[in-house]
Design a protein around this motif. Structure first.
Motif, PDB file in Angstrom:
ATOM      1  N   GLN A   1      19.118  18.739 -44.453  1.00 57.21           N
ATOM      2  CA  GLN A   1      17.803  18.232 -44.868  1.00 57.21           C
ATOM      3  C   GLN A   1      17.426  17.047 -43.987  1.00 57.21           C
ATOM      4  O   GLN A   1      18.301  16.314 -43.509  1.00 57.21           O
ATOM      5  CB  GLN A   1      17.821  17.785 -46.326  1.00 57.21           C
ATOM      6  CG  GLN A   1      17.924  18.904 -47.346  1.00 57.21           C
ATOM      7  CD  GLN A   1      16.663  19.732 -47.479  1.00 57.21           C
ATOM      8  OE1 GLN A   1      16.733  20.929 -47.755  1.00 57.21           O
ATOM      9  NE2 GLN A   1      15.511  19.131 -47.271  1.00 57.21           N
TER      10      GLN A   1
ATOM     11  N   ASP B   1      10.392  15.564 -41.363  1.00 62.41           N
ATOM     12  CA  ASP B   1       9.864  16.300 -40.221  1.00 62.41           C
ATOM     13  C   ASP B   1      10.266  15.603 -38.923  1.00 62.41           C
ATOM     14  O   ASP B   1      10.220  14.371 -38.835  1.00 62.41           O
ATOM     15  CB  ASP B   1       8.347  16.408 -40.309  1.00 62.41           C
ATOM     16  CG  ASP B   1       7.899  17.251 -41.494  1.00 62.41           C
ATOM     17  OD1 ASP B   1       8.484  18.323 -41.706  1.00 62.41           O
ATOM     18  OD2 ASP B   1       6.988  16.812 -42.221  1.00 62.41           O
TER      19      ASP B   1
ATOM     20  N   SER C   1      16.118  29.424 -43.245  1.00 59.34           N
ATOM     21  CA  SER C   1      15.190  28.313 -43.450  1.00 59.34           C
ATOM     22  C   SER C   1      14.304  28.633 -44.645  1.00 59.34           C
ATOM     23  O   SER C   1      13.709  29.715 -44.716  1.00 59.34           O
ATOM     24  CB  SER C   1      14.321  28.102 -42.202  1.00 59.34           C
ATOM     25  OG  SER C   1      13.455  27.009 -42.381  1.00 59.34           O
TER      26      SER C   1
ATOM     27  N   LYS D   1      11.090  27.535 -46.610  1.00 56.72           N
ATOM     28  CA  LYS D   1       9.872  26.738 -46.549  1.00 56.72           C
ATOM     29  C   LYS D   1       9.052  26.964 -47.821  1.00 56.72           C
ATOM     30  O   LYS D   1       9.608  27.108 -48.896  1.00 56.72           O
ATOM     31  CB  LYS D   1       9.109  27.077 -45.273  1.00 56.72           C
ATOM     32  CG  LYS D   1       9.918  26.732 -44.010  1.00 56.72           C
ATOM     33  CD  LYS D   1       9.153  27.031 -42.742  1.00 56.72           C
ATOM     34  CE  LYS D   1      10.004  26.690 -41.515  1.00 56.72           C
ATOM     35  NZ  LYS D   1       9.301  26.978 -40.246  1.00 56.72           N
ATOM     36  N   LYS D   2       7.760  27.045 -47.699  1.00 56.87           N
ATOM     37  CA  LYS D   2       6.908  27.229 -48.865  1.00 56.87           C
ATOM     38  C   LYS D   2       7.219  28.568 -49.522  1.00 56.87           C
ATOM     39  O   LYS D   2       7.223  29.601 -48.858  1.00 56.87           O
ATOM     40  CB  LYS D   2       5.439  27.185 -48.438  1.00 56.87           C
ATOM     41  CG  LYS D   2       4.462  27.273 -49.597  1.00 56.87           C
ATOM     42  CD  LYS D   2       3.026  27.170 -49.092  1.00 56.87           C
ATOM     43  CE  LYS D   2       2.045  27.265 -50.254  1.00 56.87           C
ATOM     44  NZ  LYS D   2       0.630  27.159 -49.803  1.00 56.87           N
TER      45      LYS D   2
ATOM     46  N   ARG E   1      16.720  23.403 -43.980  1.00 59.36           N
ATOM     47  CA  ARG E   1      15.944  23.239 -45.212  1.00 59.36           C
ATOM     48  C   ARG E   1      16.576  24.160 -46.248  1.00 59.36           C
ATOM     49  O   ARG E   1      17.133  25.198 -45.910  1.00 59.36           O
ATOM     50  CB  ARG E   1      14.454  23.530 -45.039  1.00 59.36           C
ATOM     51  CG  ARG E   1      13.711  22.558 -44.134  1.00 59.36           C
ATOM     52  CD  ARG E   1      12.212  22.851 -44.169  1.00 59.36           C
ATOM     53  NE  ARG E   1      11.449  22.052 -43.228  1.00 59.36           N
ATOM     54  CZ  ARG E   1      10.935  20.857 -43.487  1.00 59.36           C
ATOM     55  NH1 ARG E   1      11.130  20.312 -44.681  1.00 59.36           N
ATOM     56  NH2 ARG E   1      10.241  20.206 -42.576  1.00 59.36           N
TER      57      ARG E   1
ATOM     58  N   GLU F   1      14.444  21.533 -51.110  1.00 57.37           N
ATOM     59  CA  GLU F   1      12.992  21.457 -50.930  1.00 57.37           C
ATOM     60  C   GLU F   1      12.273  21.631 -52.256  1.00 57.37           C
ATOM     61  O   GLU F   1      11.186  21.090 -52.466  1.00 57.37           O
ATOM     62  CB  GLU F   1      12.529  22.534 -49.939  1.00 57.37           C
ATOM     63  CG  GLU F   1      12.970  22.323 -48.516  1.00 57.37           C
ATOM     64  CD  GLU F   1      12.329  21.096 -47.886  1.00 57.37           C
ATOM     65  OE1 GLU F   1      11.105  20.933 -47.987  1.00 57.37           O
ATOM     66  OE2 GLU F   1      13.074  20.282 -47.296  1.00 57.37           O
TER      67      GLU F   1
ATOM     68  N   ASP G   1       1.881  17.579 -41.376  1.00 59.30           N
ATOM     69  CA  ASP G   1       3.059  16.702 -41.353  1.00 59.30           C
ATOM     70  C   ASP G   1       2.661  15.233 -41.484  1.00 59.30           C
ATOM     71  O   ASP G   1       3.439  14.408 -41.981  1.00 59.30           O
ATOM     72  CB  ASP G   1       3.847  16.896 -40.056  1.00 59.30           C
ATOM     73  CG  ASP G   1       4.515  18.267 -39.987  1.00 59.30           C
ATOM     74  OD1 ASP G   1       4.603  18.939 -41.024  1.00 59.30           O
ATOM     75  OD2 ASP G   1       4.945  18.655 -38.884  1.00 59.30           O
TER      76      ASP G   1
END
Length: 274
Positions: free
Chosen positions: A70, A73, A97, A99-100, A129, A133, A203
């Motif tokens: 982790q 950015d 990875s 993400k969203k 990640r 998250e 970001d």
């Protein structure tokens, strides 16, 4: 030259307190006489050792390794994976990875998308990640009520306990960079057309919440660093030092396992090949 022990220096003990403002992201205290150029040979040696140990890990097909990374950015997650694991046999490593979450992900519990990607016997999996998250982003961006992220601490602790008890060795890394260093790295993406694809204007919204993110990371590390899945806060302003620390930590972890090539259940001396 050599490097000190990152596990002793940067590991967060269970129940320990974390103040990221007091951890210098630009330090290189474990190799005080070194710099990027005179540590290249040492880094090369560490990667060669990792390569040899991973070959045995894969052949033995007994142990499982999960590396969780982790960072903010530009914190160096991609670069760390690229350099530290560059000589590992691709058959034995997988990088995931998170993400969203997709609509399908959101239709399930938050660990549903994570569990299928944990390592099997003989495998190394790197989470670039991770399931964290779903605590960090949810809390800072207020995507769900507070009770959601609060209970997720318990869920990830028990999830990692289950993995560890089933034979997975877990290494968790927080790559700690400064706000000034992030600024330099973001600016380098703007001036280099070859890096424009890496820049996301969104970001900057996270950057504006730097203080909030630091507080949340501190609490997350404190609450979820356990004896079986410890966090390590790695100074990451100096990329070469970050890579060196992670390589040494990973090499030492592999050396601490009972790695050995499996004995054949047949006599090699009895085989004749025409």
């Amino acid at each position: 030259m050599n490097i000190g022990d990152p596990a002793k220096e940067y590991r967060i003990k269970e129940g320990g307190k974390v103040n990221l403002a007091k951890i210098d992201p630009d330090c290189a205290k474990l190799c005080p006489d070194g710099d990027k150029y005179n540590t290249l040979e040492l880094f090369d040696e560490l990667r060669n050792e990792i390569q040899k140990l991973q070959k045995t890990l894969y052949a033995q097909s007994k142990h499982r390794i999960l590396v969780v990374i982790q960072a903010m950015d530009t914190g160096g997650k991609d670069g760390c994976v690229k350099h530290v694991f560059s000589r590992v046999d691709p058959q034995g490593i997988d990088v995931q990875s998170f993400k969203k979450p997709s609509e399908e992900d959101l239709a399930h519990d938050f660990l549903w998308r994570i569990h299928p990607h944990v390592p099997g016997n003989g495998q190394i999996v790197v989470f670039n990640r991770s399931h964290y998250e779903d605590i960090i982003a949810v809390r800072v961006k207020k995507l769900y009520p507070d009770e959601v992220w609060k209970r997720r601490y318990r869920h990830v602790i028990e999830f990692e306990r289950m993995l560890a008890e089933e034979g997975t060795t877990i290494i968790k890394l927080f790559l700690h960079i400064s706000k000034d260093e992030q600024k330099r790295r973001l600016e380098s993406r703007l001036v280099n057309p070859g890096k424009h694809w890496k820049f996301n204007p969104d970001d900057l919204k996270d950057r504006a919440r730097w203080g909030e993110f630091m507080k949340v990371y501190e609490e997350m590390i404190e609450k979820t660093s356990t004896s079986y899945a410890p966090w390590h806060v790695i100074p990451a302003d100096k990329k070469w030092y970050r890579n060196l620390c992670v390589a040494r930590l990973f090499r030492d972890t592999l050396e601490g396992l009972d790695l050995r090539f499996p004995e054949p259940d047949w006599d090699p001396g009895s085989i004749k090949i025409d």
